[in-house]
Design an enzyme around this catalytic site. Sequence first.
Site, mmCIF file in Angstrom:
data_model
loop_
_atom_site.group_PDB
_atom_site.id
_atom_site.type_symbol
_atom_site.label_atom_id
_atom_site.label_comp_id
_atom_site.label_asym_id
_atom_site.label_seq_id
_atom_site.Cartn_x
_atom_site.Cartn_y
_atom_site.Cartn_z
ATOM 1 N N SER A 58 0.835 -1.217 0.000
ATOM 2 C CA SER A 58 0.000 0.000 0.000
ATOM 3 C C SER A 58 0.866 1.263 0.000
ATOM 4 O O SER A 58 0.613 2.193 -0.777
ATOM 5 C CB SER A 58 -0.967 0.007 1.184
ATOM 6 O OG SER A 58 -0.282 -0.166 2.404
ATOM 7 N N HIS A 81 -1.825 -8.813 2.071
ATOM 8 C CA HIS A 81 -1.487 -7.538 2.737
ATOM 9 C C HIS A 81 -2.609 -7.231 3.739
ATOM 10 O O HIS A 81 -2.879 -8.023 4.633
ATOM 11 C CB HIS A 81 -1.292 -6.471 1.653
ATOM 12 C CG HIS A 81 -0.743 -5.166 2.104
ATOM 13 N ND1 HIS A 81 -0.032 -5.000 3.263
ATOM 14 C CD2 HIS A 81 -0.798 -3.917 1.542
ATOM 15 C CE1 HIS A 81 0.328 -3.733 3.397
ATOM 16 N NE2 HIS A 81 -0.128 -3.055 2.372
ATOM 17 N N HIS A 126 6.018 -12.656 7.370
ATOM 18 C CA HIS A 126 6.174 -11.257 6.957
ATOM 19 C C HIS A 126 7.255 -11.150 5.890
ATOM 20 O O HIS A 126 8.205 -11.934 5.898
ATOM 21 C CB HIS A 126 6.542 -10.367 8.160
ATOM 22 C CG HIS A 126 6.291 -8.919 7.890
ATOM 23 N ND1 HIS A 126 7.243 -8.092 7.364
ATOM 24 C CD2 HIS A 126 5.178 -8.167 8.049
ATOM 25 C CE1 HIS A 126 6.732 -6.884 7.219
ATOM 26 N NE2 HIS A 126 5.473 -6.900 7.627
ATOM 27 N N ARG A 132 3.818 -4.731 16.694
ATOM 28 C CA ARG A 132 2.412 -4.311 16.617
ATOM 29 C C ARG A 132 1.513 -5.418 17.155
ATOM 30 O O ARG A 132 0.439 -5.162 17.700
ATOM 31 C CB ARG A 132 2.044 -3.965 15.169
ATOM 32 C CG ARG A 132 2.876 -2.822 14.584
ATOM 33 C CD ARG A 132 2.610 -2.644 13.098
ATOM 34 N NE ARG A 132 2.950 -3.839 12.335
ATOM 35 C CZ ARG A 132 2.733 -3.996 11.031
ATOM 36 N NH1 ARG A 132 2.161 -3.036 10.340
ATOM 37 N NH2 ARG A 132 3.098 -5.106 10.410
ATOM 38 N N ASP A 164 -1.736 -8.495 11.979
ATOM 39 C CA ASP A 164 -3.099 -8.918 11.670
ATOM 40 C C ASP A 164 -3.557 -10.105 12.511
ATOM 41 O O ASP A 164 -4.755 -10.376 12.588
ATOM 42 C CB ASP A 164 -3.208 -9.267 10.179
ATOM 43 C CG ASP A 164 -2.897 -8.066 9.304
ATOM 44 O OD1 ASP A 164 -3.345 -6.965 9.650
ATOM 45 O OD2 ASP A 164 -2.192 -8.226 8.288
#
Length: 471
Positions: free
Chosen positions: A277, A307, A353, A362, A408
């Site tokens: 992105s 993604h 990743h 995160r 995620d």
Amino acid sequence: MVFFRSVSALSKLRSRLVQQSSLNSSVRWLQIQTSSDLDLHSQLKELIPEQQERLKKLKSEHGKVQLGNITVDMVLGGMRGMTGLLWETSLLDPEEGIRFRGLSIPECQKLLPAAKHAGEPLPEGLLWLLLTGKVPTKGQVDALSKELQSRAAVPDHVFKAIDALPVSAHPMTQLATGVLALQVQSEFQKAYDKGIPKSKYWEPTYEDSLSLIAQVPVVGAYVYRRIYKNGQIIPKDDSLDYGANFSHMLGFDSPEMHELMRLYVTIHSDHEGGNVSAHTGHLVASALSDPYLSFAAALNGLAGPLHGLANQEVLLWIKSVVDECGENMTKEQLKDYVWKTLKSGKVVPGFGHGVLRKTDPRYMCQREFALKHLPDDPLFQLVSKLYEVVPPILTELGKVKNPWPNVDAHSGVLLNHYGLTEARYYTVLFGVSRSIGICSQLIWDRALGLALERPKSVTMEWLENYCKKSA
Ligand SMILES: CC(C)(COP(=O)(O)OP(=O)(O)OC[C@H]1O[C@@H](n2cnc3c(N)ncnc32)[C@H](O)[C@@H]1OP(=O)(O)O)[C@@H](O)C(=O)NCCC(=O)NCCS
């Protein structure tokens, strides 16, 4: 970092913060503002000339320095490990994770202003940090909150454009449509049409970017209420900060959900420049497409399952585990389910990743949020079990470079806990957050006069011949 001018005041605070940090040599970032200037635009105006000089010097003194060799593997492997982009707002270390202008996520949680004592950082503070490289004061963050509120009115045609789509359209399709419809108000496009000189490009880019950041939560919330709440729209509340207001417009007003949204938007905002992105936004903007066009393109990349869409996939997958094995499954049952997923040719969503080689910070900060606020949530407990079960299995596969969970893997169970259960919508939250990082860099792209992107491509035949010749 030469970026910042030295500041003598607040040295006590500085030394305390330096002690808190385990990062001795990387504390060069730490510059506490002494300026009482609350206006972000004028701060940027001051910073830009010195950064332009810095880039000029880098080019003239070191332009010919080699940064590494490009291998055929890199060309065939999605340009992994190939340094090819300038991205000022954040930098990703494979072992350590993301740093926003030099600050890790735990450091941002400590240093950026919060809505309440020891609360989660306000995303407006992160926006200030990304744009200026400086930790803002609470006053500066409040002023930026107000500025964003003043820009948040979305023209009616945007909602009409979204309404032209079937309600069944994917929420990301609806969001990207809304962002594209916002483009008709682009100040950059108007200024370009009037012949604005290159040296001033950053100014209308700034205008568009702040308006886009202000308006995208309104569009995102509209999409949610349209699809899932019979179109009952909740107006924005100007007494709330950016994250809390977004949560409010979605229909979630508990203080914990407001905190979660502040954290969520902050940590999803930026992840250096090479991810799909961010890179898409940067690439499209390099053609001098305005921020709306560029960010709409970025959203289309975010909507892919490898993604941003992975956050949707994770919750759906976790729920499928519960459907098949029940809530109190054993680790053995869980292992069997993971293997079943892999053997059916699918990836385990939320793990792996392209750059990171350890657990995503995160993920860790969301885990800490869960331990603090919802330790007994059954799906959180399942996510914790997956943290134990999945990495050894992915390692056993032998080909996965990073078996650890990414951002995620965790976000869905937190949202689900507070009632935002519609997994198909989750990537929109990611998209709203990304506006902050991508637009911040776009302003700097124009301020620094970065070039049109145009890498060289070759054919397989070209590669075969080249390799034969160099053998
Ligand atoms: C993120 C991701 C796309 C990175 O891809 P990558 O950089 O190519 O990762 P790797 O180099 O480790 O991939 C090597 C192999 O392991 C596989 N692999 C990587 N992560 C995997 C996972 N979570 N489950 C199963 N297989 C995985 C890849 O599909 C690839 O297989 P192939 O050689 O048969 O094509 C990948 O890890 C993935 O698909 N993860 C699941 C989706 C996800 O969570 N995305 C969000 C990322 S923030």
